[in-house]
Design an enzyme around this catalytic site. Structure first.
Site, PDB file in Angstrom:
ATOM      1  N   TRP A 134       0.883  -1.338  -0.242  1.00 37.39           N
ATOM      2  CA  TRP A 134      -0.145  -0.083   0.000  1.00 37.39           C
ATOM      3  C   TRP A 134       0.712   1.305  -0.004  1.00 37.39           C
ATOM      4  O   TRP A 134       1.641   1.300   0.739  1.00 37.39           O
ATOM      5  CB  TRP A 134      -0.705  -0.134   1.252  1.00 37.39           C
ATOM      6  CG  TRP A 134      -1.499   1.260   1.702  1.00 37.39           C
ATOM      7  CD1 TRP A 134      -0.944   2.223   2.182  1.00 37.39           C
ATOM      8  CD2 TRP A 134      -2.618   1.772   0.957  1.00 37.39           C
ATOM      9  NE1 TRP A 134      -2.047   3.424   2.199  1.00 37.39           N
ATOM     10  CE2 TRP A 134      -2.755   3.072   1.385  1.00 37.39           C
ATOM     11  CE3 TRP A 134      -3.608   1.093   0.198  1.00 37.39           C
ATOM     12  CZ2 TRP A 134      -4.192   3.932   0.995  1.00 37.39           C
ATOM     13  CZ3 TRP A 134      -4.724   2.082  -0.111  1.00 37.39           C
ATOM     14  CH2 TRP A 134      -4.845   3.307   0.048  1.00 37.39           C
ATOM     15  N   MET A 135       0.451   2.285  -0.647  1.00 38.24           N
ATOM     16  CA  MET A 135       1.053   3.734  -0.850  1.00 38.24           C
ATOM     17  C   MET A 135      -0.164   4.717  -0.849  1.00 38.24           C
ATOM     18  O   MET A 135      -1.166   4.466  -1.313  1.00 38.24           O
ATOM     19  CB  MET A 135       1.968   3.831  -2.098  1.00 38.24           C
ATOM     20  CG  MET A 135       2.652   4.979  -2.299  1.00 38.24           C
ATOM     21  SD  MET A 135       3.592   5.265  -3.735  1.00 38.24           S
ATOM     22  CE  MET A 135       2.170   5.656  -5.084  1.00 38.24           C
ATOM     23  N   ASP A 184       0.030   9.248   0.235  1.00 35.67           N
ATOM     24  CA  ASP A 184       0.714  10.608  -0.128  1.00 35.67           C
ATOM     25  C   ASP A 184       2.177  10.645  -0.354  1.00 35.67           C
ATOM     26  O   ASP A 184       2.883  10.029   0.201  1.00 35.67           O
ATOM     27  CB  ASP A 184       0.449  11.519   1.115  1.00 35.67           C
ATOM     28  CG  ASP A 184      -0.781  11.533   1.629  1.00 35.67           C
ATOM     29  OD1 ASP A 184      -1.713  10.676   0.973  1.00 35.67           O
ATOM     30  OD2 ASP A 184      -1.159  12.300   2.607  1.00 35.67           O
ATOM     31  N   GLN A 215       3.651   7.721   1.816  1.00 32.66           N
ATOM     32  CA  GLN A 215       3.061   7.028   2.931  1.00 32.66           C
ATOM     33  C   GLN A 215       3.027   5.699   2.538  1.00 32.66           C
ATOM     34  O   GLN A 215       2.576   5.259   1.334  1.00 32.66           O
ATOM     35  CB  GLN A 215       1.630   7.646   3.000  1.00 32.66           C
ATOM     36  CG  GLN A 215       1.549   9.082   3.731  1.00 32.66           C
ATOM     37  CD  GLN A 215       1.976   8.807   5.151  1.00 32.66           C
ATOM     38  OE1 GLN A 215       0.974   8.466   6.139  1.00 32.66           O
ATOM     39  NE2 GLN A 215       2.906   9.196   5.580  1.00 32.66           N
ATOM     40  N   PHE A 270       2.874   9.784   9.796  1.00 32.06           N
ATOM     41  CA  PHE A 270       1.885  10.588   8.801  1.00 32.06           C
ATOM     42  C   PHE A 270       2.840  11.231   8.009  1.00 32.06           C
ATOM     43  O   PHE A 270       4.071  11.498   7.810  1.00 32.06           O
ATOM     44  CB  PHE A 270       0.966  10.997   9.575  1.00 32.06           C
ATOM     45  CG  PHE A 270      -0.183  10.129   9.785  1.00 32.06           C
ATOM     46  CD1 PHE A 270       0.018   8.720   9.982  1.00 32.06           C
ATOM     47  CD2 PHE A 270      -1.487  10.591  10.070  1.00 32.06           C
ATOM     48  CE1 PHE A 270      -1.276   7.879  10.120  1.00 32.06           C
ATOM     49  CE2 PHE A 270      -2.585   9.825  10.244  1.00 32.06           C
ATOM     50  CZ  PHE A 270      -2.416   8.508  10.268  1.00 32.06           C
ATOM     51  N   ARG A 289      -2.324  17.990  11.272  1.00 29.81           N
ATOM     52  CA  ARG A 289      -1.185  17.092  10.767  1.00 29.81           C
ATOM     53  C   ARG A 289      -0.705  17.788   9.352  1.00 29.81           C
ATOM     54  O   ARG A 289      -0.922  18.692   8.967  1.00 29.81           O
ATOM     55  CB  ARG A 289      -1.774  15.983  10.224  1.00 29.81           C
ATOM     56  CG  ARG A 289      -2.924  15.674   9.574  1.00 29.81           C
ATOM     57  CD  ARG A 289      -3.245  14.235   9.445  1.00 29.81           C
ATOM     58  NE  ARG A 289      -4.557  14.217   8.667  1.00 29.81           N
ATOM     59  CZ  ARG A 289      -5.819  13.833   9.094  1.00 29.81           C
ATOM     60  NH1 ARG A 289      -5.946  13.819  10.388  1.00 29.81           N
ATOM     61  NH2 ARG A 289      -6.970  13.865   8.505  1.00 29.81           N
ATOM     62  N   ASP A 290       0.345  17.075   8.710  1.00 27.01           N
ATOM     63  CA  ASP A 290       0.769  17.100   7.433  1.00 27.01           C
ATOM     64  C   ASP A 290       1.651  18.661   7.426  1.00 27.01           C
ATOM     65  O   ASP A 290       1.372  19.438   6.573  1.00 27.01           O
ATOM     66  CB  ASP A 290      -0.295  17.229   6.376  1.00 27.01           C
ATOM     67  CG  ASP A 290      -1.239  15.948   6.566  1.00 27.01           C
ATOM     68  OD1 ASP A 290      -0.487  14.964   7.281  1.00 27.01           O
ATOM     69  OD2 ASP A 290      -2.205  16.163   5.965  1.00 27.01           O
ATOM     70  N   GLU A 329      -6.189  18.671   4.730  1.00 28.53           N
ATOM     71  CA  GLU A 329      -5.154  18.133   4.911  1.00 28.53           C
ATOM     72  C   GLU A 329      -3.937  18.544   3.742  1.00 28.53           C
ATOM     73  O   GLU A 329      -4.192  19.203   3.058  1.00 28.53           O
ATOM     74  CB  GLU A 329      -5.287  16.471   4.498  1.00 28.53           C
ATOM     75  CG  GLU A 329      -6.453  15.846   5.280  1.00 28.53           C
ATOM     76  CD  GLU A 329      -6.757  14.408   5.209  1.00 28.53           C
ATOM     77  OE1 GLU A 329      -6.768  13.573   5.812  1.00 28.53           O
ATOM     78  OE2 GLU A 329      -6.860  13.972   3.969  1.00 28.53           O
TER      79      GLU A 329
HETATM   80  C1  FRU Z   1      -3.986  12.301   3.372  1.00 25.99           C
HETATM   81  C2  FRU Z   1      -3.897  11.887   4.628  1.00 25.99           C
HETATM   82  C3  FRU Z   1      -2.815  12.800   5.623  1.00 25.99           C
HETATM   83  C4  FRU Z   1      -2.379  11.872   6.645  1.00 25.99           C
HETATM   84  C5  FRU Z   1      -2.120  10.635   5.806  1.00 25.99           C
HETATM   85  C6  FRU Z   1      -2.044   9.219   6.455  1.00 25.99           C
HETATM   86  O1  FRU Z   1      -4.415  11.567   2.378  1.00 25.99           O
HETATM   87  O2  FRU Z   1      -4.900  11.507   5.220  1.00 25.99           O
HETATM   88  O3  FRU Z   1      -3.560  13.749   6.210  1.00 25.99           O
HETATM   89  O4  FRU Z   1      -1.161  12.394   7.021  1.00 25.99           O
HETATM   90  O5  FRU Z   1      -3.214  10.565   4.637  1.00 25.99           O
HETATM   91  O6  FRU Z   1      -1.683   8.179   5.950  1.00 25.99           O
END
Ligand code: FRU
Length: 520
Positions: free
Chosen positions: A54-55, A57, A73, A113, A187-188, A239
């Site tokens: 799985w991949m 962001d 991710q 994340f 986040r992010d 996000e």
């Molecule tokens: C966006 C998100 C981010 C988070 C990540 C988790 O797709 O939901 O906000 O950091 O994916 O995998």
């Protein structure tokens, strides 16, 4: 009506060519087709996808010492979302990618994340030496126990550094660098160096708005300002923000652009990315203009731009999926891919600022011409039949005030259509019958539309088709549709029609070479 006509035309063409194409495909033994590296069904040939699992962001997009880093991710155990790691790949040109070992693993503070990476050339963090710049990753920790316990403090921000150009990483012992008391979605972090006041600036999302933080060392952060509670789209959680400065093309004027992904709440459903154009003074971002969308297709999410590019370009990569159905798309070995890297430019028309994003120049190195025509008048349908159109690009210029219908289809009655309709000022993509769609009701969905300015100017239409995606760029990336498709056999027919007898100029059909080396 038009559709039925189109499909019957295609059927006749298909039948007359069918025998030929079947003979050709049968020469490849089944086991070779399925076992060869990056040759599985639906495997993208010139988009980045992980070797397996799985991949989601793109993370930590940064250039250093001859290479573009792509962290992402990643869940290495399954083809659905799970405990997040940062996967890693590098490229010299953003076209060919080399896989690297996983960069960041979950630890006692949580899953890793999304976030960004910077080159700390002044060694403000003290992680390196003035001679050896540290690469610093800034990301969100997601503590699953906290979420499960129903608390709101489970997302915090952490940092890690690498002194060997991203190969090995050390997490900072003072993590988290930004704690959290009660913001559920926090986040992010996207961090960049703000030269004017010699400090780092971070854009971070907090549910329905962006918070900006400043720091002199990447470890101590102070809140600067907030943006967005009352503006922009609010159909879902904000996000993956990104803030950057661009010069307006053809002038000396500079503006700041803020990208914010949102899920759900995109105009065509589920996940999408809105943007604002405005001013940033080192503390506060303001925008006078209504938000816009970077892509009206359904599969361009959580995209951000590179830090530290050698050519000063603002280059973007997005995750080519949508949380509406990301976890159930019909692939088995890996799941999902990134968009083709795109250069982002800023433009102004009247009082309106807008961005265009368009495949990086280096992407052209994959193309070799199959056929070209200086001019095609569409007084009748233009039809091309090829064994596999899912590794090609189609390019032509056309007057935007003319109606055009472009259909890609195969002999299984699967088709995807793109329409430019100046009368309703709508661009439309219909993937309802494009291939496998029944894995999730929201995948086929409605016809995707975007309003456009049907100016009487020649604009380029560029369609990039991979095994499981179609990216359509109109007017060099002013209007974009990025979509996944899962045709059960490759599209073999291209049909272009125009009720207005439009003329296509500079038509090109190009083969696109695979970037994956089958000997690996
Ligand atoms: C966006 C998100 C981010 C988070 C990540 C988790 O797709 O939901 O906000 O950091 O994916 O995998």
């Amino acid at each position: 009506m038009l559709y039925r006509l189109l499909l019957s035309v295609l059927l006749v063409v298909s039948l007359s060519c069918k025998q030929n194409s079947e003979e050709k495909t049968e020469t490849i033994p089944e086991e070779v087709k399925t076992t060869t590296y990056y040759q599985e069904k639906f495997r993208p040939q010139f988009h980045f996808s992980p070797p397996e699992k799985w991949m989601n962001d793109p993370n930590g997009l940064v250039y250093n010492d001859g290479v573009y880093h792509l962290f992402y991710q990643y869940y290495p155990e399954d083809i659905v979302w799970g405990p997040m790691h940062w996967g890693h790949a590098v490229s010299k040109d953003m076209v060919y990618w080399e896989h690297k070992p996983i960069a960041l693993y979950p630890d006692e503070l949580g899953y890793i994340f999304s976030g960004s990476a910077v080159m700390d050339d002044k060694n403000t963090s003290g992680f390196g030496t003035p001679a050896e710049s540290p690469m610093v990753a800034i990301y969100t920790y997601h503590l699953m126990e906290g979420e499960k316990a129903g608390r709101n403090d489970f997302q915090t921000q952490g940092i890690a550094y690498s002194l060997d150009n991203g190969d090995s990483w050390t997490t900072y012992e003072g993590n988290p660098v930004i704690g959290n008391k009660d913001i559920r979605d926090f986040r992010d972090p996207k961090v960049f160096w703000y030269e004017e006041s010699s400090k780092w600036v971070m854009a971070l999302v907090a549910g329905d708005h962006v918070k900006f933080y400043g720091s002199h060392n990447l470890k101590d952060w102070e809140l600067l300002s907030e943006f967005g509670r009352d503006v922009g789209a609010h159909g879902g959680v904000w996000e993956c923000p990104d803030l950057f400065k661009l010069k307006v093309e053809g002038s000396e004027e500079e503006k700041w652009v803020l990208y914010v992904s949102i899920n759900p709440g995109a105009p065509n459903g589920g996940s999408g990315t809105q943007y604002f154009v405005g001013e940033f003074d080192g503390t506060t971002f303001t925008s006078e203009q209504e938000h816009q969308w970077i892509d009206l297709g359904r599969d361009n999410y959580a995209g951000v731009t590179y830090n530290n590019t050698p050519d000063g370009k603002r280059t973007f990569i997005g995750w080519m999926s949508n949380w509406d159905y990301a976890q159930v798309t019909p692939t088995e070995v890996w799941r999902s891919a990134m968009t083709v890297p795109r250069d982002v430019t800023l433009h102004k028309e009247g009082e309106q600022y807008f961005v265009k994003s368009y495949p990086v120049e280096a992407f052209n190195s994959l193309a070799s011409e199959i056929s070209s025509e200086t001019s095609i008048t569409l007084d009748e349908a233009f039809i091309v039949r090829r064994e596999n159109l899912n590794s090609t690009e189609i390019r032509f210029d056309v007057n935007l005030s003319k109606r055009i219908d472009l259909v890609l289809s195969n002999d299984n009655d699967e088709s995807l259509s793109f329409t430019m309709d100046p009368e309703s000022k709508a661009l439309k993509v219909d993937r309802r019958g494009s291939g496998l769609t029944d894995f999730e009701d929201r995948f086929a969905g409605d016809i995707q539309t975007q309003s456009y300015i049907p100016a009487t100017k020649n604009a380029e239409v560029r369609v990039i088709c991979d095994a499981s995606s179609i990216e359509i760029f109109v007017d060099k990336g002013r209007y974009i549709f990025t979509n996944q498709v899962f045709p059960q056999s490759p599209y073999t027919n291209l049909l272009i029609l125009s009720d207005d007898e439009a003329t296509l100029s500079n038509f090109q059909l190009n083969q696109l070479t695979s970037i994956w080396n089958s000997n690996e």
